[in-house]
Design an enzyme around this catalytic site. Structure first.
Site, PDB file in Angstrom:
ATOM      1  N   LYS A  45       0.863  -1.183   0.000  1.00  0.00           N
ATOM      2  CA  LYS A  45       0.000   0.000   0.000  1.00  0.00           C
ATOM      3  C   LYS A  45       0.902   1.236   0.000  1.00  0.00           C
ATOM      4  O   LYS A  45       1.090   1.902   1.013  1.00  0.00           O
ATOM      5  CB  LYS A  45      -0.935  -0.040   1.213  1.00  0.00           C
ATOM      6  CG  LYS A  45      -2.227   0.725   0.976  1.00  0.00           C
ATOM      7  CD  LYS A  45      -3.294   0.294   1.949  1.00  0.00           C
ATOM      8  CE  LYS A  45      -4.459   1.260   1.973  1.00  0.00           C
ATOM      9  NZ  LYS A  45      -5.151   1.403   0.703  1.00  0.00           N
TER      10      LYS A  45
HETATM   11  N1  PLP Z   1      -7.263  -2.470  -3.295  1.00  0.00           N
HETATM   12  C1  PLP Z   1      -6.777  -1.227  -3.247  1.00  0.00           C
HETATM   13  C2  PLP Z   1      -5.956  -0.745  -4.374  1.00  0.00           C
HETATM   14  C3  PLP Z   1      -7.053  -0.406  -2.134  1.00  0.00           C
HETATM   15  O1  PLP Z   1      -6.595   0.836  -2.071  1.00  0.00           O
HETATM   16  C4  PLP Z   1      -7.854  -0.917  -1.085  1.00  0.00           C
HETATM   17  C5  PLP Z   1      -8.155  -0.092   0.079  1.00  0.00           C
HETATM   18  O2  PLP Z   1      -7.490  -0.092   1.052  1.00  0.00           O
HETATM   19  C6  PLP Z   1      -8.316  -2.232  -1.184  1.00  0.00           C
HETATM   20  C7  PLP Z   1      -8.016  -2.978  -2.304  1.00  0.00           C
HETATM   21  C8  PLP Z   1      -9.122  -2.837  -0.087  1.00  0.00           C
HETATM   22  O3  PLP Z   1      -8.345  -3.088   1.053  1.00  0.00           O
HETATM   23  P1  PLP Z   1      -8.973  -3.088   2.498  1.00  0.00           P
HETATM   24  O4  PLP Z   1     -10.164  -3.976   2.433  1.00  0.00           O
HETATM   25  O5  PLP Z   1      -7.908  -3.636   3.361  1.00  0.00           O
HETATM   26  O6  PLP Z   1      -9.322  -1.689   2.819  1.00  0.00           O
HETATM   27  C1  COI Z   2      -9.148   2.482   1.782  1.00  0.00           C
HETATM   28  O1  COI Z   2     -10.215   1.920   1.539  1.00  0.00           O
HETATM   29  O2  COI Z   2      -8.723   2.596   2.941  1.00  0.00           O
HETATM   30  C2  COI Z   2      -8.308   3.015   0.727  1.00  0.00           C
HETATM   31  O3  COI Z   2      -7.157   3.226   0.919  1.00  0.00           O
HETATM   32  C3  COI Z   2      -8.892   3.272  -0.581  1.00  0.00           C
HETATM   33  C4  COI Z   2      -8.892   4.702  -1.001  1.00  0.00           C
HETATM   34  C5  COI Z   2      -9.681   4.733  -2.270  1.00  0.00           C
HETATM   35  C6  COI Z   2      -9.469   5.644  -0.004  1.00  0.00           C
END
Ligand code: PLP
Ligand code: COI
Length: 366
Positions: free
Chosen positions: A204
């Site tokens: 990330k």
């Molecule tokens: N994929 C991307 C590119 C993201 O930015 C996010 C958000 O955080 C997710 C998937 C989903 O991850 P999570 O469910 O841990 O928020």
């Molecule tokens: C999240 O869901 O935390 C992300 O980082 C995604 C972003 C589009 C806000």
């Protein structure tokens, strides 16, 4: 947990926090990512000394040398997690240990100093406690926590920085997608990819989002809310949206999501949805799904639902896919199908403490 010693946080409360009536007005309709709380957490790392100087202080601009490494070579990572108000007047976060772990993995991929999981957890808890009045109580509202880390060694040589700044800020939020539609429209990026094998897609890091913005602007130009990326090698396999993972629901009731192949972010919501779906008796496949198959299945009716999921987006139905010379709808194109609705409710009820939490996902802050 990594067993590292716990840092003491120096508390320097804001001298003039936002007055209660102004805060209430801001919380009435916060949107996403524009309303910020009074405080922030900051901790420093330097080679040889390790993590030190942790504090909770007034949220304010920070000063960095123009030669700080982050400005030049983009060593930056972040996380996103939410805190909720609970019925007993307390507050809880959803799976913050998973965010702490992923933050560490992102740091390792970016050759940054990992933040001990205990420091990550303490930092987010400190901020939630001090800014507890900023947690919205309205349905769908939460306190979005944004831990992040930047490289701040003052040096232009290309190498991993020897100094880092770990910070946490918080934003009172409502729904991520605005607009009246429940289902979102998604643009298929044909010209741009987000991540390649061996790249940083599973981390990330801010760079992944920078790489997604041109495609996201293209999506907006085509009246879409989000962009979906295909794999960088064959340009046919669905990977994920700009900021969310994706699931497909079929007429036989089964679910499918692209496998974690190194270029997809391992979403915590994705993992939670798979667990909940399997517990509910549904078959979940982690298998590649091509964009052509998506269109064929939507047109034949084999595919009945598709949804995006992530911390910010929670669970959001995908109603329509658009690409340069066409489009197709999924389900009725405007609202969530039965499976999407059921899974969203199961997840949100656990997150908000109104359903049992057999997996210990809910982490009580106070
Ligand atoms: N994929 C991307 C590119 C993201 O930015 C996010 C958000 O955080 C997710 C998937 C989903 O991850 P999570 O469910 O841990 O928020
Ligand atoms: C999240 O869901 O935390 C992300 O980082 C995604 C972003 C589009 C806000």
């Amino acid at each position: 947990m990594d067993g590292e010693s716990i840092l003491h946080f120096d508390h320097k409360p804001h001298a003039s926090p936002v007055p209660a009536d102004e805060r209430t007005a801001l919380l009435a309709n916060p949107g996403f990512g524009r309303v910020f709380t009074d405080h922030m957490v900051i901790a420093r790392y330097s080679e040889g000394r390790g993590w030190h100087s942790a504090s909770v202080e007034a949220r304010a601009p920070i000063s960095l040398d123009p030669a700080a490494a982050v400005f030049h070579y983009a060593q930056e990572i972040f996380e996103g997690l939410k805190a909720y108000r609970t019925a007993d007047g307390g507050a809880a976060m959803f799976r913050p240990d998973a965010n702490a772990r992923r933050f560490k993995e992102s740091a390792e991929r970016m050759a940054m100093a990992p933040v001990p999981e205990s420091l990550f957890l303490d930092a987010v808890c400190e901020l939630v406690k001090v800014d507890r009045d900023w947690i919205p109580t309205a349905e769908g509202g939460s306190l979005y926590l944004r831990p992040f880390m930047i490289a701040n060694e003052v040096f232009l040589g290309v190498k991993p920085s020897s100094e880092y700044l770990f910070m946490v800020i918080a934003s009172s939020v409502g729904a991520y997608f605005k607009g009246g539609r429940e289902a979102v429209q998604v643009w298929v990026s044909q010209d741009y990819t987000r991540a390649a094998p061996g790249g940083t897609g599973a981390a990330k890091c801010g760079g992944n989002y920078a790489a997604s913005l041109l495609a996201q602007s293209e999506a907006i130009r085509h009246d879409c809310d989000q962009v979906v990326f295909l794999d960088a090698v064959e340009r046919k396999w669905v990977e994920e949206l700009g900021g969310m993972n994706v699931f497909f629901v079929f007429e036989d009731g089964s679910l499918q999501t692209p496998p974690l192949n190194g270029s997809i972010l391992p979403g915590i919501t994705r993992d939670s949805i798979m667990t909940l779906a399997r517990e509910g008796g549904l078959t979940v496949r982690e298998e590649p799904y091509s964009i052509d198959q998506w269109r064929q299945d939507a047109e034949s009716g084999r595919l009945t639902e598709a949804f995006a999921c992530g911390t910010a987006a929670v669970v959001t139905p995908i109603g329509e896919l658009r690409y340069p010379n066409g489009s197709f709808t999924i389900g009725n194109g405007v609202s969530a199908g039965q499976t999407t609705k059921r899974l969203k409710t199961s997840l949100v009820d656990i997150q908000r403490g109104t359903a049992p939490d057999p997996h210990g996902w809910v982490y009580k802050v106070f």
